[in-house]
Design a protein around this motif. Structure first.
Motif, mmCIF file in Angstrom:
data_model
loop_
_atom_site.group_PDB
_atom_site.id
_atom_site.type_symbol
_atom_site.label_atom_id
_atom_site.label_comp_id
_atom_site.label_asym_id
_atom_site.label_seq_id
_atom_site.Cartn_x
_atom_site.Cartn_y
_atom_site.Cartn_z
ATOM 1 N N GLY A 1 0.811 -1.212 0.000
ATOM 2 C CA GLY A 1 0.000 0.000 0.000
ATOM 3 C C GLY A 1 0.840 1.256 0.000
ATOM 4 N N CYS A 2 0.313 2.322 -0.618
ATOM 5 C CA CYS A 2 1.002 3.609 -0.609
ATOM 6 C C CYS A 2 -0.042 4.720 -0.696
ATOM 7 C CB CYS A 2 1.967 3.709 -1.786
ATOM 8 S SG CYS A 2 2.713 5.356 -1.854
ATOM 9 N N PRO A 3 -0.022 5.654 0.274
ATOM 10 C CA PRO A 3 -1.033 6.711 0.287
ATOM 11 C C PRO A 3 -0.690 7.892 -0.616
ATOM 12 C CG PRO A 3 0.354 6.871 2.230
ATOM 13 C CD PRO A 3 0.869 5.709 1.436
ATOM 14 N N PHE A 4 0.497 7.903 -1.213
ATOM 15 C CA PHE A 4 0.882 9.053 -2.045
ATOM 16 C C PHE A 4 0.227 8.942 -3.420
ATOM 17 C CE2 PHE A 4 3.965 8.907 1.321
ATOM 18 C CZ PHE A 4 4.062 10.228 1.685
ATOM 19 N N LYS A 5 0.340 10.011 -4.212
ATOM 20 C CA LYS A 5 -0.452 10.069 -5.456
ATOM 21 C C LYS A 5 0.400 10.449 -6.660
ATOM 22 C CE LYS A 5 -5.051 10.951 -3.573
ATOM 23 N NZ LYS A 5 -4.876 10.525 -2.221
ATOM 24 N N CYS A 6 1.632 9.930 -6.742
ATOM 25 C CA CYS A 6 2.499 10.241 -7.883
ATOM 26 C C CYS A 6 1.783 9.790 -9.166
ATOM 27 C CB CYS A 6 3.832 9.525 -7.743
ATOM 28 S SG CYS A 6 4.594 9.772 -6.125
ATOM 29 N N ILE A 7 1.675 10.689 -10.143
ATOM 30 C CA ILE A 7 0.776 10.414 -11.271
ATOM 31 C C ILE A 7 1.318 9.378 -12.261
ATOM 32 C CG2 ILE A 7 -0.277 12.718 -11.118
ATOM 33 C CD1 ILE A 7 1.250 13.485 -13.643
ATOM 34 N N PHE A 8 2.618 9.063 -12.157
ATOM 35 C CA PHE A 8 3.216 8.099 -13.105
ATOM 36 C C PHE A 8 3.227 6.681 -12.532
ATOM 37 C CE2 PHE A 8 6.329 9.862 -10.274
ATOM 38 C CZ PHE A 8 6.938 8.734 -9.758
ATOM 39 N N CYS A 9 2.801 6.517 -11.262
ATOM 40 C CA CYS A 9 3.086 5.268 -10.547
ATOM 41 C C CYS A 9 1.985 4.222 -10.757
ATOM 42 C CB CYS A 9 3.232 5.561 -9.060
ATOM 43 S SG CYS A 9 3.549 4.080 -8.100
ATOM 44 N N VAL A 10 2.416 3.030 -11.179
ATOM 45 C CA VAL A 10 1.457 1.948 -11.356
ATOM 46 C C VAL A 10 1.395 1.084 -10.087
ATOM 47 C CG1 VAL A 10 3.043 0.242 -12.377
ATOM 48 C CG2 VAL A 10 0.655 0.266 -13.061
ATOM 49 N N GLY A 11 2.461 1.160 -9.273
ATOM 50 C CA GLY A 11 2.538 0.331 -8.063
ATOM 51 C C GLY A 11 1.371 0.611 -7.128
ATOM 52 N N ARG A 12 1.097 1.895 -6.877
ATOM 53 C CA ARG A 12 0.023 2.238 -5.936
ATOM 54 C C ARG A 12 -1.341 1.820 -6.470
ATOM 55 N NH1 ARG A 12 -2.465 7.113 -7.702
ATOM 56 N NH2 ARG A 12 -3.565 7.350 -5.746
ATOM 57 N N LYS A 13 -1.459 1.739 -7.795
ATOM 58 C CA LYS A 13 -2.724 1.294 -8.388
ATOM 59 C C LYS A 13 -2.948 -0.192 -8.092
ATOM 60 C CE LYS A 13 -4.359 4.834 -10.624
ATOM 61 N NZ LYS A 13 -5.742 5.280 -10.509
ATOM 62 N N ASP B 1 9.128 -3.108 -0.586
ATOM 63 C CA ASP B 1 7.911 -2.351 -0.249
ATOM 64 C C ASP B 1 7.973 -0.975 -0.890
ATOM 65 O OD1 ASP B 1 8.304 -4.347 1.632
ATOM 66 O OD2 ASP B 1 7.357 -3.235 3.243
ATOM 67 N N ASP B 2 6.800 -0.444 -1.206
ATOM 68 C CA ASP B 2 6.778 0.925 -1.717
ATOM 69 C C ASP B 2 7.286 1.891 -0.657
ATOM 70 O OD1 ASP B 2 5.671 0.299 -4.252
ATOM 71 O OD2 ASP B 2 3.809 -0.153 -3.227
ATOM 72 N N LEU B 3 6.967 1.609 0.569
ATOM 73 C CA LEU B 3 7.285 2.575 1.631
ATOM 74 C C LEU B 3 7.712 1.880 2.923
ATOM 75 C CD1 LEU B 3 4.325 5.068 1.280
ATOM 76 C CD2 LEU B 3 6.685 5.472 0.676
ATOM 77 N N ALA C 1 12.718 3.739 -0.256
ATOM 78 C CA ALA C 1 12.176 4.718 0.697
ATOM 79 C C ALA C 1 11.885 6.020 -0.034
ATOM 80 C CB ALA C 1 13.173 4.975 1.828
ATOM 81 N N ARG C 2 11.147 6.904 0.625
ATOM 82 C CA ARG C 2 10.975 8.261 0.105
ATOM 83 C C ARG C 2 11.919 9.178 0.873
ATOM 84 N NH1 ARG C 2 6.129 10.454 -2.325
ATOM 85 N NH2 ARG C 2 6.457 12.281 -1.009
ATOM 86 N N VAL C 3 12.425 10.212 0.200
ATOM 87 C CA VAL C 3 13.398 11.091 0.864
ATOM 88 C C VAL C 3 12.778 11.832 2.044
ATOM 89 C CG1 VAL C 3 14.904 11.420 -1.134
ATOM 90 C CG2 VAL C 3 12.973 12.989 -0.791
ATOM 91 N N ARG D 1 3.149 15.344 -8.858
ATOM 92 C CA ARG D 1 2.676 15.187 -7.473
ATOM 93 C C ARG D 1 3.566 14.261 -6.654
ATOM 94 N NH1 ARG D 1 -2.745 13.726 -8.769
ATOM 95 N NH2 ARG D 1 -3.716 15.451 -9.826
ATOM 96 N N LYS D 2 4.855 14.436 -6.835
ATOM 97 C CA LYS D 2 5.783 13.597 -6.069
ATOM 98 C C LYS D 2 5.768 13.986 -4.593
ATOM 99 C CE LYS D 2 8.899 10.506 -5.499
ATOM 100 N NZ LYS D 2 8.727 9.086 -5.791
ATOM 101 N N GLY D 3 5.552 15.265 -4.319
ATOM 102 C CA GLY D 3 5.427 15.684 -2.923
ATOM 103 C C GLY D 3 6.746 15.749 -2.183
#
Ligand code: SF4
Length: 379
Positions: A43-55, A88-90, A118-120, A155-157
């Protein structure tokens, strides 16, 4: 195409058994000399628009219990893989989870090298130091671009300052940071590519490594659905081309040939670096780390070529005299029969085959007057 509805309830990851890896041809995986992947959450709560993993895994993060995670790590160590990669995504999103896994590793005294994604904005010196103490050697971060405007569009955030802070924290904690960038995001121009390359070099000077992928706008991603509005032209729907190593999109500012050229230039520079290490090895001035990196990489490339071209299956059996079955000679003969499936001389291929054999990934059997080599299916 058949589209199924979204699952109403995401999988309860705590109830899942560890993957049935014994059903896979593990010897082949081992011969590739790569870290073995496992997951500790989904699972990943972020919304990066290119990411298929979170879908695929959904937005709610679900964690496995640390005891079960470390049971799986122990199992993988028992199979003698050189390193585990937590895919893991996160992994670092929950400090409780990350510390829980590290505590469990330490409590068991498990001596295992591992890496994670990880995310920075979700790492700190304290967290990385804890991970390092539990065996973590490297962390990969998706940075995607150095251009703040593109970061906002996708929307990398994250911010450039957070990237630099994460790299510094890794260096201080003794963990290798690896940064990955994507070429071809909305708004990409030759100038933003240069900005990203310059930033990558700056991070390299701070102790990081970095590399590029090319945008693969998978079905279901926002970037694909809004491609026109975002100024992206998708050049093919042949999914075999969606491997992120070749440009399959263009932006208004940069064409696919230019992006392929940048990726090739980066690859050429890496090949040049490997060539320098090779020369240093020949004249005895390479550091053990440099030599290990080159030999490991070559073993992976050679064994991958042999597998992809079924070289062992096609050439691994021949008649032998029972009186002349010296293992070293058999390996030398095998190398001579298969080396032209690779770009390497027979002597180097023999070393790679010997490495695979010592790792338990390759074996031979003699029956009657025939020797037959094969990748081992079970470890
Ligand atoms: S790129 Fe990473 S952070 Fe962004 S949505 Fe995908 S998994 Fe989450």
């Amino acid at each position: 195409m058949h589209v199924t509805p979204a699952r109403e309830n995401p999988v309860d990851v705590k109830s899942l058994p560890i993957p049935a890896r014994h059903l896979l041809p593990l010897g082949r995986y081992k011969a590739l000399n790569m870290p073995v992947s496992m997951t500790t959450s989904r699972g990943c709560p972020f919304k990066c628009i290119f990411c298929v993993g979170r879908k695929m895994v959904g937005s709610r993060v679900r964690y496995r219990a640390p005891v079960s995670v470390v049971d799986e790590m122990e199992y993988l160590k028992g199979l003698d893989f050189p390193q585990v990669n937590i895919a893991d995504d996160l992994f670092t999103a929950s400090k409780n989870h990350c510390f829980g896994v590290c505590d469990e590793i330490e409590a068991r005294g498990l001596d295992l090298k591992w890496s994670s994604f990880a995310r920075v904005d979700l790492v700190s010196y304290e967290l990385l130091k804890k991970m390092k103490g539990a065996g973590c050697v490297a962390v990969s971060f998706g940075v995607e671009t150095a251009n703040p405007r593109i970061l906002k569009t996708i929307r990398k955030g994250i911010t450039i300052e957070q990237v630099e802070a994460a790299v510094s924290a890794c260096a201080d904690a003794g963990v290798l940071p690896h940064l990955s960038f994507i070429l071809g995001l909305p708004g990409e121009t030759p100038e933003t590519i240069e900005e990203t390359r310059t930033f990558g070099e700056k991070l390299k000077a701070m102790g990081a490594s970095y590399g590029f992928h090319l945008l693969a706008p998978f079905p279901g991603t926002e970037i694909r659905e809004r491609a026109q509005e975002l100024g992206i032209r998708i050049l093919t729907n042949d999914w075999r081309e969606y491997h992120a190593n070749r440009a399959i999109v263009e932006t208004d500012g940069v064409d696919s040939a230019t992006m392929d050229g940048v990726a090739k230039q980066w690859k050429d520079e890496f090949d040049e670096y490997l060539g320098e290490v090779k020369m240093k090895m020949e004249n005895g001035t390479a550091t053990p780390q440099e030599a290990w990196q080159l030999v490991s990489l070559e073993n992976t490339v050679i064994n991958c070529d042999l597998m992809m071209k079924s070289a062992i299956e096609k050439n691994g059996a021949w008649a032998v005299s029972q009186r002349r079955c010296d293992q070293d000679e058999l390996l030398a003969t095998l190398a001579k029969r298969v080396y032209d499936y690779t770009g390497y001389p027979a002597a180097r291929v023999k070393d790679s085959l010997k490495w695979a054999m010592d790792a338990g990934a390759l074996e031979y059997k003699i029956s009657g007057e025939t020797v037959k080599w094969s990748w081992r299916d079970h470890l």
